[in-house]
Design a protein around this motif. Sequence first.
Motif, mmCIF file in Angstrom:
data_model
loop_
_atom_site.group_PDB
_atom_site.id
_atom_site.type_symbol
_atom_site.label_atom_id
_atom_site.label_comp_id
_atom_site.label_asym_id
_atom_site.label_seq_id
_atom_site.Cartn_x
_atom_site.Cartn_y
_atom_site.Cartn_z
ATOM 1 N N VAL A 44 0.840 -1.211 0.000
ATOM 2 C CA VAL A 44 0.000 0.000 0.000
ATOM 3 C C VAL A 44 0.865 1.248 0.000
ATOM 4 C CG1 VAL A 44 -1.979 -1.101 1.130
ATOM 5 C CG2 VAL A 44 -0.213 -0.015 2.523
ATOM 6 N N GLY A 45 2.178 1.049 0.107
ATOM 7 C CA GLY A 45 3.086 2.194 0.089
ATOM 8 C C GLY A 45 4.474 1.729 -0.303
ATOM 9 N N CYS A 93 6.133 -4.608 6.208
ATOM 10 C CA CYS A 93 7.079 -3.784 5.468
ATOM 11 C C CYS A 93 7.643 -4.626 4.325
ATOM 12 C CB CYS A 93 8.218 -3.329 6.394
ATOM 13 S SG CYS A 93 9.394 -2.236 5.577
ATOM 14 N N SER A 95 10.305 -4.352 2.997
ATOM 15 C CA SER A 95 11.740 -4.600 3.203
ATOM 16 C C SER A 95 11.991 -5.563 4.354
ATOM 17 C CB SER A 95 12.449 -3.261 3.462
ATOM 18 O OG SER A 95 12.329 -2.434 2.314
ATOM 19 N N THR A 131 -1.592 5.755 8.960
ATOM 20 C CA THR A 131 -0.539 4.808 9.360
ATOM 21 C C THR A 131 0.512 4.696 8.259
ATOM 22 O OG1 THR A 131 -2.071 3.542 10.717
ATOM 23 C CG2 THR A 131 -0.113 2.384 9.942
ATOM 24 N N CYS A 132 0.017 4.587 7.013
ATOM 25 C CA CYS A 132 0.919 4.373 5.872
ATOM 26 C C CYS A 132 1.844 5.560 5.640
ATOM 27 C CB CYS A 132 0.095 4.066 4.616
ATOM 28 S SG CYS A 132 1.119 3.580 3.214
ATOM 29 N N GLU A 136 5.852 5.472 5.727
ATOM 30 C CA GLU A 136 6.690 5.836 4.568
ATOM 31 C C GLU A 136 7.666 6.956 4.898
ATOM 32 O OE1 GLU A 136 4.718 2.830 2.910
ATOM 33 O OE2 GLU A 136 6.644 3.727 2.344
ATOM 34 N N HIS A 139 10.630 5.750 6.593
ATOM 35 C CA HIS A 139 11.633 5.175 5.675
ATOM 36 C C HIS A 139 12.598 6.253 5.179
ATOM 37 C CE1 HIS A 139 10.859 0.938 5.065
ATOM 38 N NE2 HIS A 139 9.575 1.117 4.792
HETATM 39 O O1 LIG Z 1 7.194 -1.220 3.370
HETATM 40 C C1 LIG Z 1 6.349 -0.390 2.973
HETATM 41 O O2 LIG Z 1 6.511 0.837 3.056
HETATM 42 C C2 LIG Z 1 5.050 -0.907 2.412
HETATM 43 C C3 LIG Z 1 4.107 -1.308 3.528
HETATM 44 C C4 LIG Z 1 3.382 -0.080 3.999
HETATM 45 C C5 LIG Z 1 2.484 -0.258 5.197
HETATM 46 C C6 LIG Z 1 2.083 -1.482 5.680
HETATM 47 C C7 LIG Z 1 1.242 -1.565 6.791
HETATM 48 C C8 LIG Z 1 0.814 -0.429 7.411
HETATM 49 C C9 LIG Z 1 1.228 0.767 6.928
HETATM 50 C C10 LIG Z 1 2.050 0.844 5.825
HETATM 51 C C11 LIG Z 1 3.157 -2.336 2.960
HETATM 52 O O3 LIG Z 1 2.371 -2.069 2.085
HETATM 53 S S1 LIG Z 1 3.252 -3.931 3.604
HETATM 54 C C12 LIG Z 1 1.998 -4.820 2.731
HETATM 55 C C13 LIG Z 1 0.611 -4.450 3.220
HETATM 56 O O4 LIG Z 1 0.478 -3.957 4.310
HETATM 57 C C14 LIG Z 1 -0.564 -4.679 2.372
HETATM 58 C C15 LIG Z 1 -0.405 -5.280 1.156
HETATM 59 C C16 LIG Z 1 -1.518 -5.488 0.346
HETATM 60 C C17 LIG Z 1 -2.778 -5.062 0.772
HETATM 61 C C18 LIG Z 1 -2.910 -4.449 2.002
HETATM 62 C C19 LIG Z 1 -1.815 -4.242 2.807
#
Ligand SMILES: O=C(O)C[C@@H](Cc1ccccc1)C(=O)SCC(=O)c1ccccc1
Length: 171
Positions: A44-45, A93, A95, A131-132, A136, A139
């Motif tokens: 999602v990010g 994450c 990563s 949250t996202c 980000e 990071h």
């Molecule tokens: O590593 C990143 O920045 C991406 C990360 C961002 C994130 C995850 C959870 C909460 C806030 C921000 C991700 O996207 S991890 C994968 C994920 O959470 C997801 C994937 C597909 C659909 C829904 C969520």
Amino acid sequence: SIRPLVIIPDSKLRLISEPVKEITSEIRQLAEDMLETMYDAPGVGLAAIQIGVPVRMVTMDVSKSEEERQPMVLINPEIVWASEERRVYEEGCLSIPEYYEEVERPDRVRFRYMTLQGETVEQEADGLLATCVQHEIDHLNGVLFIDYLSKLKRDRVLTKFRKAARREAGA
Ligand SMILES: O=C(O)C[C@@H](Cc1ccccc1)C(=O)SCC(=O)c1ccccc1
Ligand SMILES: [Zn+2]
């Protein structure tokens, strides 16, 4: 194009990313590669450093379904206000593959960023988007969500990934 993800314990993830000074065709191409890589993961990010480029740019898309995608590209994003109220969310994450943990963050934030069209906008968010965007922007400052966990939990994750990295090297 889809780019390889930087995975812990790669120390690149601890760099402080540099501000974007000018929106060039390279920056536009990078944003495109970040969106492609993010959708492919899926995530999602994504922060530019996660594909190895230490510049302050992130992409996000918290829209639920594949149909109407809502890609966001944030250049030099910063949190300008955060609520007192906090909320726990199970974060992952790209990563730190296959690892999810509860993280507590401010429930609502207001953030300012520049768009690819060069205009500065300010936006308020709650829920997953809040949250996202905090995840980000962390990071961009070399912060990972495992830094908010207890030392015990963090060390467990790092040990697991160090072993995996060593196995790969040894193989
Ligand atoms: O590593 C990143 O920045 C991406 C990360 C961002 C994130 C995850 C959870 C909460 C806030 C921000 C991700 O996207 S991890 C994968 C994920 O959470 C997801 C994937 C597909 C659909 C829904 C969520
Ligand atoms: Zn992440």
